[in-house]
Motif scaffolding. Structure first.
Motif: not given
Length: 82
Positions: A32-38, A64-70, A75-77
């Motif tokens: 997730l972090r790498a995909a978000f960065s890319l 859907v209920d996961a709330t991790a900050p990353d 999701r906001r992005f």
């Protein structure tokens, strides 16, 4: 690499390699972090649809209920790309 626009292609290759490695290792948070960065990098080049296509399947893998900050930030992005 991110600070130098002429090096964005190289940065993208590194992020893609990180995504592939994390996926093989089933390290979903790192993927997730790498995909978000890319996706952010791709979006800076005015390729929002490509950024969305890259990040959406990774985000969809999480509950859907996961709330991790990353995850919440990703999701906001994604919402800004549609």
């Amino acid at each position: 690499l991110l600070a130098d626009p002429s090096a964005h292609a190289e940065a993208a290759r590194h992020f893609q390699a990180a995504i592939e490695l994390a996926h093989r290792q089933e390290a979903w948070a790192f993927e997730l972090r790498a995909a978000f960065s890319l996706a952010r990098l791709v979006a800076t080049d005015h390729r929002a649809a490509e950024a969305h296509a890259l990040l959406a399947p990774v985000v969809a893998r999480f509950d859907v209920d996961a709330t991790a900050p990353d995850l919440a930030e990703a999701r906001r992005f994604l919402a800004t790309l549609t």
